[in-house]
Write a protein that holds these residues in place. Sequence first.
Motif, PDB file in Angstrom:
ATOM      1  N   CYS A   4       0.802  -1.262  -0.116  1.00 26.31           N
ATOM      2  CA  CYS A   4       0.228   0.054  -0.143  1.00 26.31           C
ATOM      3  C   CYS A   4       0.884   1.259  -0.079  1.00 26.31           C
ATOM      4  N   ILE A   5       0.628   2.175  -1.074  1.00 24.38           N
ATOM      5  CA  ILE A   5       1.284   3.404  -0.935  1.00 24.38           C
ATOM      6  C   ILE A   5       0.419   4.664  -0.900  1.00 24.38           C
ATOM      7  N   THR A   6       0.925   5.499   0.096  1.00 23.45           N
ATOM      8  CA  THR A   6       0.124   6.745   0.478  1.00 23.45           C
ATOM      9  C   THR A   6       0.897   7.950  -0.140  1.00 23.45           C
ATOM     10  N   ILE A   7       0.430   8.864  -0.675  1.00 26.16           N
ATOM     11  CA  ILE A   7       0.899  10.260  -0.777  1.00 26.16           C
ATOM     12  C   ILE A   7       0.822  11.043   0.342  1.00 26.16           C
ATOM     13  N   THR A   8       1.907  11.420   0.987  1.00 27.52           N
ATOM     14  CA  THR A   8       1.715  12.276   2.152  1.00 27.52           C
ATOM     15  C   THR A   8       2.059  13.826   1.706  1.00 27.52           C
ATOM     16  N   ASN A   9       2.349  14.221   0.559  1.00 26.73           N
ATOM     17  CA  ASN A   9       2.632  15.741   0.483  1.00 26.73           C
ATOM     18  C   ASN A   9       2.989  15.827  -1.011  1.00 26.73           C
ATOM     19  N   VAL A  10       2.445  16.731  -1.675  1.00 30.36           N
ATOM     20  CA  VAL A  10       2.984  17.068  -2.965  1.00 30.36           C
ATOM     21  C   VAL A  10       3.440  18.720  -3.079  1.00 30.36           C
ATOM     22  N   ASN A  11       4.718  18.768  -3.333  1.00 34.25           N
ATOM     23  CA  ASN A  11       5.091  20.465  -3.147  1.00 34.25           C
ATOM     24  C   ASN A  11       5.290  20.926  -4.871  1.00 34.25           C
ATOM     25  N   GLN A  12       4.347  21.441  -5.252  1.00 32.88           N
ATOM     26  CA  GLN A  12       4.022  21.980  -6.619  1.00 32.88           C
ATOM     27  C   GLN A  12       3.832  23.494  -6.379  1.00 32.88           C
ATOM     28  N   PRO A  13       4.538  24.418  -7.486  1.00 31.26           N
ATOM     29  CA  PRO A  13       4.281  25.616  -7.494  1.00 31.26           C
ATOM     30  C   PRO A  13       2.589  26.181  -8.021  1.00 31.26           C
ATOM     31  N   SER A  14       2.373  27.188  -7.405  1.00 33.17           N
ATOM     32  CA  SER A  14       0.739  27.557  -7.618  1.00 33.17           C
ATOM     33  C   SER A  14       0.747  28.366  -8.777  1.00 33.17           C
ATOM     34  N   SER A  15       1.897  28.911  -9.615  1.00 34.46           N
ATOM     35  CA  SER A  15       1.856  29.536 -10.718  1.00 34.46           C
ATOM     36  C   SER A  15       3.247  29.516 -11.383  1.00 34.46           C
ATOM     37  N   MET A  16       3.220  29.596 -12.644  1.00 29.99           N
ATOM     38  CA  MET A  16       4.483  29.546 -13.394  1.00 29.99           C
ATOM     39  C   MET A  16       4.362  30.498 -14.519  1.00 29.99           C
ATOM     40  N   GLU A  17       5.478  30.758 -15.264  1.00 27.61           N
ATOM     41  CA  GLU A  17       5.526  31.712 -16.492  1.00 27.61           C
ATOM     42  C   GLU A  17       5.356  30.685 -17.753  1.00 27.61           C
ATOM     43  N   VAL A  18       4.877  30.973 -18.839  1.00 26.16           N
ATOM     44  CA  VAL A  18       4.715  30.246 -20.157  1.00 26.16           C
ATOM     45  C   VAL A  18       6.432  29.921 -20.359  1.00 26.16           C
ATOM     46  N   GLY A  19       6.589  28.618 -20.781  1.00 23.69           N
ATOM     47  CA  GLY A  19       7.918  28.510 -21.238  1.00 23.69           C
ATOM     48  C   GLY A  19       8.954  27.938 -20.144  1.00 23.69           C
ATOM     49  N   GLU A  20       8.362  28.018 -18.773  1.00 17.89           N
ATOM     50  CA  GLU A  20       9.301  27.917 -17.738  1.00 17.89           C
ATOM     51  C   GLU A  20       9.164  26.217 -17.512  1.00 17.89           C
ATOM     52  N   ARG A  21      10.125  25.852 -16.757  1.00 21.84           N
ATOM     53  CA  ARG A  21      10.202  24.405 -16.355  1.00 21.84           C
ATOM     54  C   ARG A  21       9.852  24.393 -15.007  1.00 21.84           C
ATOM     55  N   MET A  22       8.775  23.264 -14.684  1.00 20.55           N
ATOM     56  CA  MET A  22       8.364  23.166 -13.444  1.00 20.55           C
ATOM     57  C   MET A  22       8.749  21.991 -12.521  1.00 20.55           C
ATOM     58  N   ASP A  23       9.303  22.211 -11.527  1.00 22.41           N
ATOM     59  CA  ASP A  23       9.805  20.975 -10.666  1.00 22.41           C
ATOM     60  C   ASP A  23       8.858  20.590  -9.429  1.00 22.41           C
ATOM     61  N   VAL A  24       8.343  19.432  -9.466  1.00 25.03           N
ATOM     62  CA  VAL A  24       7.585  19.048  -8.319  1.00 25.03           C
ATOM     63  C   VAL A  24       8.321  17.688  -7.674  1.00 25.03           C
ATOM     64  N   THR A  25       7.670  17.703  -6.417  1.00 28.68           N
ATOM     65  CA  THR A  25       8.227  16.611  -5.366  1.00 28.68           C
ATOM     66  C   THR A  25       6.801  15.854  -4.886  1.00 28.68           C
ATOM     67  N   ILE A  26       6.985  14.682  -4.794  1.00 32.00           N
ATOM     68  CA  ILE A  26       5.697  13.850  -4.323  1.00 32.00           C
ATOM     69  C   ILE A  26       6.355  12.892  -3.257  1.00 32.00           C
ATOM     70  N   ASP A  27       5.876  13.178  -2.124  1.00 31.97           N
ATOM     71  CA  ASP A  27       6.457  12.267  -0.805  1.00 31.97           C
ATOM     72  C   ASP A  27       5.519  11.148  -0.742  1.00 31.97           C
ATOM     73  N   VAL A  28       6.031  10.058  -0.396  1.00 32.81           N
ATOM     74  CA  VAL A  28       5.055   9.047  -0.177  1.00 32.81           C
ATOM     75  C   VAL A  28       5.584   8.117   0.760  1.00 32.81           C
ATOM     76  N   ASP A  29       4.559   7.091   1.505  1.00 32.33           N
ATOM     77  CA  ASP A  29       4.973   6.353   2.267  1.00 32.33           C
ATOM     78  C   ASP A  29       4.385   4.931   1.941  1.00 32.33           C
ATOM     79  N   VAL A  30       5.269   3.845   2.094  1.00 28.92           N
ATOM     80  CA  VAL A  30       4.973   2.539   1.657  1.00 28.92           C
ATOM     81  C   VAL A  30       4.861   1.510   2.784  1.00 28.92           C
ATOM     82  N   ALA A  31       3.813   0.705   2.703  1.00 31.93           N
ATOM     83  CA  ALA A  31       3.550  -0.209   3.746  1.00 31.93           C
ATOM     84  C   ALA A  31       3.355  -1.563   3.121  1.00 31.93           C
TER      85      ALA A  31
END
Length: 297
Positions: A4-31
Amino acid sequence: LSMCITITNVNQPSSMEVGERMDVTIDVDVAPAEDTSYNIVFGVLVPEAWDIASNAVVSYTSDNGNGTMRLANESDPDYASAIYDLAGIGENYGLVEWVVFISNETVSGTNGVNFSGQIQLSMDVGTENMKTQLGYIVGTSGYGITQGETDIWFTPCMEVTGGTGSVIDLCGPLPFPVTFQPAEYTYEDIIHIGFDATKGPEGESTSLAGATDVYLCAKAIVDGEQVVVCGGSDRTKMRVTGDDQWEISIWPRQLFEVGPNQEISDITFSFTNGNGDVEVKDPDTGEDFQLIANCTN
Protein backbone atom coordinates in the motif's frame (compact mmCIF):
# COMPACT_ATOMS: atom_id res chain seq x y z
CA LEU A 1 -0.92 -9.26 0.51
CA SER A 2 -0.27 -5.71 -0.64
CA MET A 3 2.22 -2.91 -0.96
CA CYS A 4 0.00 0.00 0.00
CA ILE A 5 1.32 3.43 -1.05
CA THR A 6 0.17 6.73 0.46
CA ILE A 7 0.99 10.18 -0.91
CA THR A 8 1.75 12.33 2.12
CA ASN A 9 2.55 15.63 0.42
CA VAL A 10 2.96 17.27 -2.97
CA ASN A 11 5.24 20.27 -3.35
CA GLN A 12 4.09 22.04 -6.52
CA PRO A 13 4.21 25.73 -7.54
CA SER A 14 0.86 27.52 -7.66
CA SER A 15 1.86 29.62 -10.68
CA MET A 16 4.41 29.58 -13.48
CA GLU A 17 5.43 31.64 -16.51
CA VAL A 18 4.98 30.23 -20.02
CA GLY A 19 8.02 28.36 -21.24
CA GLU A 20 9.32 27.69 -17.73
CA ARG A 21 10.23 24.30 -16.36
CA MET A 22 8.31 23.22 -13.28
CA ASP A 23 9.79 21.00 -10.58
CA VAL A 24 7.43 18.95 -8.39
CA THR A 25 8.19 16.57 -5.52
CA ILE A 26 5.76 13.92 -4.32
CA ASP A 27 6.35 12.41 -0.85
CA VAL A 28 5.13 8.86 -0.31
CA ASP A 29 4.93 6.25 2.43
CA VAL A 30 4.94 2.54 1.57
CA ALA A 31 3.46 -0.20 3.79
CA PRO A 32 4.49 -3.66 2.43
CA ALA A 33 2.51 -6.70 3.55
CA GLU A 34 4.86 -9.15 1.84
CA ASP A 35 8.53 -9.65 0.96
CA THR A 36 8.70 -8.69 -2.71
CA SER A 37 10.03 -6.26 -5.33
CA TYR A 38 7.94 -4.24 -7.76
CA ASN A 39 8.35 -1.37 -10.20
CA ILE A 40 6.87 1.98 -9.20
CA VAL A 41 4.01 3.21 -11.42
CA PHE A 42 3.59 6.99 -11.37
CA GLY A 43 0.93 8.98 -13.22
CA VAL A 44 0.60 12.75 -13.59
CA LEU A 45 -2.46 14.62 -14.91
CA VAL A 46 -1.49 17.60 -17.09
CA PRO A 47 -2.87 19.64 -20.01
CA GLU A 48 -2.41 17.85 -23.33
CA ALA A 49 -0.79 20.99 -24.75
CA TRP A 50 2.17 20.60 -22.39
CA ASP A 51 3.25 17.40 -24.18
CA ILE A 52 5.23 16.26 -21.16
CA ALA A 53 5.74 12.83 -22.72
CA SER A 54 8.46 14.49 -24.81
CA ASN A 55 10.08 16.64 -22.12
CA ALA A 56 9.47 15.35 -18.58
CA VAL A 57 12.21 13.84 -16.44
CA VAL A 58 11.22 11.63 -13.47
CA SER A 59 13.35 10.05 -10.75
CA TYR A 60 12.87 8.81 -7.19
CA THR A 61 14.67 8.37 -3.92
CA SER A 62 13.67 6.06 -1.08
CA ASP A 63 14.85 4.30 2.04
CA ASN A 64 15.04 1.15 -0.09
CA GLY A 65 16.88 2.53 -3.12
CA ASN A 66 16.99 5.32 -5.69
CA GLY A 67 16.47 5.32 -9.44
CA THR A 68 15.04 6.83 -12.60
CA MET A 69 11.70 6.39 -14.34
CA ARG A 70 10.82 5.93 -18.01
CA LEU A 71 7.75 6.79 -20.02
CA ALA A 72 5.27 3.91 -20.23
CA ASN A 73 5.03 2.36 -23.70
CA GLU A 74 2.82 -0.01 -25.70
CA SER A 75 4.42 -3.09 -24.17
CA ASP A 76 3.30 -2.02 -20.68
CA PRO A 77 -0.22 -2.49 -19.29
CA ASP A 78 -2.65 0.30 -20.20
CA TYR A 79 -2.14 2.15 -16.94
CA ALA A 80 -3.39 5.48 -18.35
CA SER A 81 -6.89 4.13 -19.04
CA ALA A 82 -7.04 2.43 -15.65
CA ILE A 83 -6.02 5.69 -13.96
CA TYR A 84 -8.66 7.64 -15.88
CA ASP A 85 -11.34 5.13 -14.83
CA LEU A 86 -10.26 5.24 -11.19
CA ALA A 87 -9.34 8.90 -10.73
CA GLY A 88 -11.11 10.88 -13.46
CA ILE A 89 -9.67 14.29 -14.36
CA GLY A 90 -10.39 16.35 -11.23
CA GLU A 91 -11.92 19.77 -11.77
CA ASN A 92 -10.79 19.99 -15.39
CA TYR A 93 -13.50 19.88 -18.05
CA GLY A 94 -11.19 18.25 -20.61
CA LEU A 95 -8.04 18.81 -22.70
CA VAL A 96 -5.93 17.01 -20.08
CA GLU A 97 -4.26 13.60 -20.03
CA TRP A 98 -2.73 11.12 -17.61
CA VAL A 99 0.91 10.49 -18.52
CA VAL A 100 2.46 7.41 -16.92
CA PHE A 101 6.04 6.66 -15.89
CA ILE A 102 7.50 3.39 -14.62
CA SER A 103 10.67 2.93 -12.59
CA ASN A 104 13.59 1.35 -14.46
CA GLU A 105 14.49 -0.59 -11.33
CA THR A 106 12.34 -2.49 -8.86
CA VAL A 107 11.94 -1.35 -5.27
CA SER A 108 12.01 -4.06 -2.60
CA GLY A 109 9.81 -4.23 0.46
CA THR A 110 9.81 -6.34 3.61
CA ASN A 111 6.60 -7.54 5.19
CA GLY A 112 5.58 -5.18 7.98
CA VAL A 113 8.48 -2.77 7.50
CA ASN A 114 7.22 0.61 6.27
CA PHE A 115 9.49 2.94 4.34
CA SER A 116 9.26 6.38 2.74
CA GLY A 117 10.36 7.89 -0.54
CA GLN A 118 10.07 10.84 -2.86
CA ILE A 119 9.34 11.15 -6.59
CA GLN A 120 10.93 14.08 -8.40
CA LEU A 121 9.20 15.38 -11.56
CA SER A 122 10.50 18.10 -13.89
CA MET A 123 8.41 19.22 -16.89
CA ASP A 124 7.71 22.14 -19.23
CA VAL A 125 4.46 24.07 -18.70
CA GLY A 126 3.83 24.97 -22.33
CA THR A 127 3.39 28.31 -24.08
CA GLU A 128 -0.29 29.15 -23.40
CA ASN A 129 -1.94 31.14 -20.64
CA MET A 130 -3.81 28.47 -18.73
CA LYS A 131 -5.54 27.49 -15.50
CA THR A 132 -5.60 23.80 -14.71
CA GLN A 133 -5.70 21.28 -11.90
CA LEU A 134 -2.85 18.77 -11.80
CA GLY A 135 -3.16 15.28 -10.36
CA TYR A 136 -0.75 12.59 -9.19
CA ILE A 137 -1.14 8.86 -8.59
CA VAL A 138 1.38 6.30 -7.35
CA GLY A 139 1.10 2.50 -7.44
CA THR A 140 3.16 -0.60 -8.19
CA SER A 141 3.49 -3.02 -11.09
CA GLY A 142 2.50 -5.89 -8.80
CA TYR A 143 -1.02 -4.64 -8.14
CA GLY A 144 -1.54 -2.19 -10.98
CA ILE A 145 -3.97 0.70 -10.65
CA THR A 146 -6.48 -0.64 -8.15
CA GLN A 147 -8.48 0.88 -5.32
CA GLY A 148 -6.61 0.53 -2.03
CA GLU A 149 -3.21 -0.21 -3.59
CA THR A 150 -2.66 3.27 -5.02
CA ASP A 151 -3.08 6.83 -3.81
CA ILE A 152 -4.36 9.87 -5.71
CA TRP A 153 -3.65 13.52 -4.99
CA PHE A 154 -5.15 16.53 -6.79
CA THR A 155 -3.58 19.94 -6.14
CA PRO A 156 -5.48 23.26 -6.21
CA CYS A 157 -5.86 24.79 -9.67
CA MET A 158 -2.65 26.50 -10.79
CA GLU A 159 -2.07 29.17 -13.43
CA VAL A 160 0.44 29.65 -16.22
CA THR A 161 0.82 33.30 -17.25
CA GLY A 162 2.88 35.47 -19.59
CA GLY A 163 1.58 34.20 -22.93
CA THR A 164 0.01 36.23 -25.72
CA GLY A 165 -3.47 34.69 -25.92
CA SER A 166 -6.46 34.69 -23.62
CA VAL A 167 -6.51 32.38 -20.59
CA ILE A 168 -7.66 28.81 -21.25
CA ASP A 169 -9.42 28.05 -17.98
CA LEU A 170 -9.64 24.28 -17.82
CA CYS A 171 -10.83 24.63 -14.23
CA GLY A 172 -13.77 26.73 -15.29
CA PRO A 173 -17.12 25.45 -16.50
CA LEU A 174 -17.19 23.66 -19.85
CA PRO A 175 -17.32 26.34 -22.55
CA PHE A 176 -20.78 26.58 -24.08
CA PRO A 177 -21.37 28.28 -27.44
CA VAL A 178 -24.87 29.71 -26.87
CA THR A 179 -26.13 32.61 -24.77
CA PHE A 180 -29.62 34.05 -24.37
CA GLN A 181 -30.79 37.58 -23.60
CA PRO A 182 -32.78 38.46 -21.58
CA ALA A 183 -31.98 35.90 -18.90
CA GLU A 184 -35.70 35.19 -18.45
CA TYR A 185 -38.13 35.06 -21.36
CA THR A 186 -41.25 33.45 -22.78
CA TYR A 187 -42.05 32.56 -26.38
CA GLU A 188 -43.96 35.85 -26.55
CA ASP A 189 -40.75 37.90 -26.07
CA ILE A 190 -38.02 39.03 -28.43
CA ILE A 191 -35.07 36.75 -27.65
CA HIS A 192 -31.44 37.46 -28.59
CA ILE A 193 -29.46 34.28 -29.31
CA GLY A 194 -25.66 34.56 -29.24
CA PHE A 195 -23.33 32.02 -30.81
CA ASP A 196 -19.59 31.76 -30.12
CA ALA A 197 -18.14 29.55 -32.88
CA THR A 198 -14.92 29.03 -30.92
CA LYS A 199 -16.63 27.03 -28.15
CA GLY A 200 -17.12 23.48 -29.33
CA PRO A 201 -16.68 19.98 -27.89
CA GLU A 202 -13.91 19.63 -25.29
CA GLY A 203 -13.14 23.34 -25.62
CA GLU A 204 -12.15 23.09 -29.29
CA SER A 205 -13.62 25.41 -31.92
CA THR A 206 -16.83 24.44 -33.69
CA SER A 207 -16.93 23.54 -37.37
CA LEU A 208 -18.32 27.03 -38.10
CA ALA A 209 -15.22 28.84 -36.79
CA GLY A 210 -13.98 31.10 -39.56
CA ALA A 211 -17.29 30.97 -41.47
CA THR A 212 -18.25 33.92 -43.63
CA ASP A 213 -21.96 33.63 -42.85
CA VAL A 214 -23.91 31.75 -40.18
CA TYR A 215 -27.63 30.98 -40.16
CA LEU A 216 -30.10 29.83 -37.54
CA CYS A 217 -31.95 26.57 -38.25
CA ALA A 218 -34.94 26.49 -35.89
CA LYS A 219 -37.75 24.03 -35.23
CA ALA A 220 -40.90 24.59 -33.17
CA ILE A 221 -43.87 22.50 -32.14
CA VAL A 222 -46.98 24.54 -32.94
CA ASP A 223 -50.30 23.01 -31.92
CA GLY A 224 -48.63 19.60 -31.92
CA GLU A 225 -47.08 19.95 -35.38
CA GLN A 226 -43.43 20.65 -36.19
CA VAL A 227 -42.60 23.86 -38.05
CA VAL A 228 -39.09 24.22 -39.48
CA VAL A 229 -37.42 27.49 -40.44
CA CYS A 230 -34.06 26.71 -42.04
CA GLY A 231 -31.91 27.69 -44.98
CA GLY A 232 -29.82 30.66 -46.00
CA SER A 233 -32.39 33.43 -45.93
CA ASP A 234 -32.35 36.94 -44.50
CA ARG A 235 -34.86 35.79 -41.90
CA THR A 236 -32.39 33.35 -40.34
CA LYS A 237 -29.08 35.09 -41.11
CA MET A 238 -27.08 35.98 -38.00
CA ARG A 239 -25.18 39.25 -37.61
CA VAL A 240 -21.48 39.47 -36.77
CA THR A 241 -20.64 40.86 -33.31
CA GLY A 242 -16.91 40.01 -33.27
CA ASP A 243 -14.42 37.41 -34.46
CA ASP A 244 -16.42 34.16 -34.72
CA GLN A 245 -19.17 35.82 -32.64
CA TRP A 246 -22.72 35.84 -34.02
CA GLU A 247 -26.15 36.96 -32.85
CA ILE A 248 -29.75 36.88 -34.02
CA SER A 249 -32.88 38.38 -32.49
CA ILE A 250 -36.10 36.45 -32.91
CA TRP A 251 -39.73 36.85 -31.98
CA PRO A 252 -40.86 33.19 -32.07
CA ARG A 253 -44.43 33.98 -33.20
CA GLN A 254 -43.10 35.94 -36.16
CA LEU A 255 -40.25 33.54 -36.99
CA PHE A 256 -42.55 30.51 -37.18
CA GLU A 257 -45.57 32.46 -38.49
CA VAL A 258 -47.73 31.43 -35.55
CA GLY A 259 -51.28 32.73 -35.43
CA PRO A 260 -52.77 34.49 -32.36
CA ASN A 261 -54.78 31.41 -31.38
CA GLN A 262 -51.94 28.93 -31.86
CA GLU A 263 -49.58 27.70 -29.14
CA ILE A 264 -45.82 27.09 -29.27
CA SER A 265 -44.85 24.22 -26.95
CA ASP A 266 -41.20 23.60 -27.86
CA ILE A 267 -38.33 25.25 -29.77
CA THR A 268 -34.98 23.71 -30.74
CA PHE A 269 -32.28 25.03 -33.06
CA SER A 270 -28.85 24.60 -34.57
CA PHE A 271 -26.47 26.75 -36.63
CA THR A 272 -25.43 26.20 -40.24
CA ASN A 273 -23.44 27.78 -43.02
CA GLY A 274 -25.19 29.17 -46.09
CA ASN A 275 -25.31 25.83 -47.92
CA GLY A 276 -26.50 23.94 -44.87
CA ASP A 277 -23.76 21.32 -45.22
CA VAL A 278 -22.01 22.40 -42.03
CA GLU A 279 -24.11 22.25 -38.87
CA VAL A 280 -23.31 22.91 -35.21
CA LYS A 281 -25.41 21.32 -32.46
CA ASP A 282 -25.15 21.18 -28.67
CA PRO A 283 -21.61 19.85 -27.92
CA ASP A 284 -22.82 18.24 -24.69
CA THR A 285 -25.63 16.18 -26.22
CA GLY A 286 -25.00 16.06 -29.97
CA GLU A 287 -28.64 17.16 -30.42
CA ASP A 288 -30.20 20.53 -31.26
CA PHE A 289 -29.90 23.32 -28.71
CA GLN A 290 -33.06 23.94 -26.73
CA LEU A 291 -34.82 27.27 -26.31
CA ILE A 292 -36.72 26.73 -23.07
CA ALA A 293 -39.15 29.36 -21.81
CA ASN A 294 -37.97 30.20 -18.29
CA CYS A 295 -39.84 33.25 -17.10
CA THR A 296 -40.62 33.04 -13.36
CA ASN A 297 -43.02 35.98 -13.25
